[in-house]
Design a protein around this motif. Structure first.
Motif, PDB file in Angstrom:
ATOM      1  N   PHE A 160       1.202   2.838  -3.478  1.00 23.59           N
ATOM      2  CA  PHE A 160      -0.020   3.486  -3.941  1.00 23.59           C
ATOM      3  C   PHE A 160      -0.195   4.854  -3.278  1.00 23.59           C
ATOM      4  O   PHE A 160      -0.524   5.850  -3.939  1.00 23.59           O
ATOM      5  CB  PHE A 160      -1.222   2.595  -3.634  1.00 23.59           C
ATOM      6  CG  PHE A 160      -2.559   3.251  -3.853  1.00 23.59           C
ATOM      7  CD1 PHE A 160      -3.121   3.299  -5.119  1.00 23.59           C
ATOM      8  CD2 PHE A 160      -3.255   3.809  -2.783  1.00 23.59           C
ATOM      9  CE1 PHE A 160      -4.360   3.902  -5.322  1.00 23.59           C
ATOM     10  CE2 PHE A 160      -4.486   4.415  -2.975  1.00 23.59           C
ATOM     11  CZ  PHE A 160      -5.041   4.461  -4.245  1.00 23.59           C
ATOM     12  N   LEU A 161       0.011   4.920  -1.965  1.00 19.55           N
ATOM     13  CA  LEU A 161      -0.163   6.170  -1.232  1.00 19.55           C
ATOM     14  C   LEU A 161       0.846   7.228  -1.681  1.00 19.55           C
ATOM     15  O   LEU A 161       0.509   8.418  -1.765  1.00 19.55           O
ATOM     16  CB  LEU A 161      -0.025   5.915   0.272  1.00 19.55           C
ATOM     17  CG  LEU A 161      -1.112   5.041   0.902  1.00 19.55           C
ATOM     18  CD1 LEU A 161      -0.764   4.725   2.346  1.00 19.55           C
ATOM     19  CD2 LEU A 161      -2.472   5.728   0.820  1.00 19.55           C
ATOM     20  N   ASN A 164       2.837   3.313   5.823  1.00 14.47           N
ATOM     21  CA  ASN A 164       1.497   3.698   5.397  1.00 14.47           C
ATOM     22  C   ASN A 164       1.064   4.978   6.107  1.00 14.47           C
ATOM     23  O   ASN A 164       0.500   5.888   5.485  1.00 14.47           O
ATOM     24  CB  ASN A 164       0.486   2.584   5.676  1.00 14.47           C
ATOM     25  CG  ASN A 164       0.551   1.472   4.649  1.00 14.47           C
ATOM     26  OD1 ASN A 164       0.854   1.706   3.484  1.00 14.47           O
ATOM     27  ND2 ASN A 164       0.266   0.254   5.069  1.00 14.47           N
ATOM     28  N   PHE A 217      -7.479   1.716  -6.219  1.00 16.26           N
ATOM     29  CA  PHE A 217      -7.157   0.987  -4.987  1.00 16.26           C
ATOM     30  C   PHE A 217      -7.723  -0.428  -5.028  1.00 16.26           C
ATOM     31  O   PHE A 217      -7.029  -1.406  -4.719  1.00 16.26           O
ATOM     32  CB  PHE A 217      -7.707   1.737  -3.774  1.00 16.26           C
ATOM     33  CG  PHE A 217      -7.596   0.964  -2.486  1.00 16.26           C
ATOM     34  CD1 PHE A 217      -6.418   0.963  -1.759  1.00 16.26           C
ATOM     35  CD2 PHE A 217      -8.673   0.210  -2.010  1.00 16.26           C
ATOM     36  CE1 PHE A 217      -6.298   0.230  -0.580  1.00 16.26           C
ATOM     37  CE2 PHE A 217      -8.569  -0.520  -0.847  1.00 16.26           C
ATOM     38  CZ  PHE A 217      -7.381  -0.509  -0.130  1.00 16.26           C
ATOM     39  N   HIS A 257      -5.297  -3.678  -4.977  1.00 13.93           N
ATOM     40  CA  HIS A 257      -5.156  -4.347  -3.684  1.00 13.93           C
ATOM     41  C   HIS A 257      -6.155  -5.465  -3.426  1.00 13.93           C
ATOM     42  O   HIS A 257      -5.889  -6.351  -2.609  1.00 13.93           O
ATOM     43  CB  HIS A 257      -5.231  -3.305  -2.566  1.00 13.93           C
ATOM     44  CG  HIS A 257      -4.127  -2.291  -2.623  1.00 13.93           C
ATOM     45  ND1 HIS A 257      -4.223  -1.158  -3.389  1.00 13.93           N
ATOM     46  CD2 HIS A 257      -2.904  -2.266  -2.051  1.00 13.93           C
ATOM     47  CE1 HIS A 257      -3.103  -0.464  -3.273  1.00 13.93           C
ATOM     48  NE2 HIS A 257      -2.294  -1.115  -2.471  1.00 13.93           N
ATOM     49  N   ALA A 310       0.061   3.280 -10.908  1.00 18.67           N
ATOM     50  CA  ALA A 310      -0.943   3.882 -10.042  1.00 18.67           C
ATOM     51  C   ALA A 310      -1.116   5.358 -10.369  1.00 18.67           C
ATOM     52  O   ALA A 310      -2.244   5.864 -10.443  1.00 18.67           O
ATOM     53  CB  ALA A 310      -0.545   3.706  -8.572  1.00 18.67           C
ATOM     54  N   LEU A 349       0.793  -1.226   0.000  1.00 25.69           N
ATOM     55  CA  LEU A 349       0.000   0.000   0.000  1.00 25.69           C
ATOM     56  C   LEU A 349       0.831   1.285   0.000  1.00 25.69           C
ATOM     57  O   LEU A 349       0.406   2.279  -0.601  1.00 25.69           O
ATOM     58  CB  LEU A 349      -0.962  -0.012   1.192  1.00 25.69           C
ATOM     59  CG  LEU A 349      -1.917   1.170   1.341  1.00 25.69           C
ATOM     60  CD1 LEU A 349      -2.773   1.347   0.093  1.00 25.69           C
ATOM     61  CD2 LEU A 349      -2.795   0.996   2.578  1.00 25.69           C
TER      62      LEU A 349
END
Length: 299
Positions: A22-23, A279, A41, A45, A145, A19
């Motif tokens: 992606f963030l 995260n 997302f 995921h 992404a 994750l």
């Protein structure tokens, strides 16, 4: 019929460990769209990563601990088809964003299949698998992404504002990747898979990862300072401190007794603390870099 074993081998909760990529990409999103964010997302995921997990588990047929499952159940034939269905769903959903984004999902999926498929099995080539895994789970995923979130195409892969942070995510994964293999030497030896950790040895794996952790920290420090975000750098270092302390303590015990401490529990502990803190940091960075908090009046 879908078995509980196959659902478990998809390892959907394990997606949390990827994750942060992606963030980080979300923090640079050019066109903020809540529906698109949710869609990308879910594609990554809940379908793409689990598809990859299931497909590789089907061919590995591990009998001992794997990432996210301490005691993996026996693989059943439906896992193969279930992983392909999840892959097909990810491709179909990606088409709702764009054809180009769907082709990116396709490339990622095919490369992940090559990791364990017996006719290619990148996993048995220590350096090649290390490079490919870090490159695709890091830089490629970051760019993919970003493209999906911002409604861009393949051209973003060659833009400096995507390439540089994307490669930083690859550095993170190149540092951590060998550590995920330290408890699997016996299983890998049974299949003649010469993973990078087997090649380096247990203590060599820790030394190698320590070097890349330092390189990653230096890279992020340069990145934040080059963007005049010194305050972000301090938050990043604060987030990294517990991870580094855990790594040092783990390395200390491994040097005392490699067979006892280079195990699944310590590895998952490293992965968990890293995922939670990174995260948290990248959520903070997303809020700061996009100035969302200022926009809604939060000081």
């Amino acid at each position: 019929m879908i078995t509980r074993s196959s659902l478990k081998h998809l390892r959907i909760p394990f997606s949390i460990f990827l994750l942060p990529v992606f963030l980080f990409a979300l923090a640079f999103t050019a066109n903020f769209d809540e529906i698109r964010i949710l869609l990308v997302f879910i594609i990554l995921h809940l379908f793409l990563y689990p598809s990859s997990n299931g497909y590789n588990s089907y061919f590995d047929k591990d009998e001992k601990s794997i990432g996210g499952i301490k005691n993996p159940p026996k693989v059943t034939p439906d896992l193969y088809w279930l992983s392909l269905v999840f892959f097909a769903i990810s491709l179909g959903m990606a088409l709702k964003i764009s054809l180009e984004f769907s082709t990116m999902i396709l490339v990622y999926g095919l490369v992940s299949m090559a990791y364990s498929h017996p006719k290619i099995r990148l996993k048995k080539y220590p350096w090649l698998s290390w490079i490919v895994a870090g490159l695709f789970q890091g830089y490629f995923t970051f760019a993919m992404a970003y493209a999906g979130l911002s409604d861009f195409g393949w051209e973003v892969f060659f833009k400096a504002h995507v390439l540089i942070p994307g490669m930083l995510t690859s550095l993170m994964l190149w540092a951590n990747y060998p550590l995920t293999q330290v408890y699997q030497h016996e299983e890998d030896a049974k299949r003649n898979d010469l993973t990078l950790s087997r090649k380096l040895g247990i203590q060599g794996t820790f030394a190698f990862s320590a070097f890349f952790f330092l390189l990653t920290a230096a890279g992020f420090a340069w990145f934040f300072l080059s963007r005049d975000q010194e305050y972000i750098l301090w938050v990043y270092l604060a987030a990294m401190l517990p991870i580094v302390l855990y790594f040092m303590i783990w390395f200390y015990f491994v040097r005392k007794n490699p067979e006892k401490y280079a195990n699944y529990s310590w590895t998952m502990g490293m992965n968990t603390i890293s995922a939670l803190l990174l995260n948290g940091f990248f959520i903070y960075y997303f809020l700061e870099n996009t100035q969302i908090m200022q926009a809604i009046g939060v000081n």
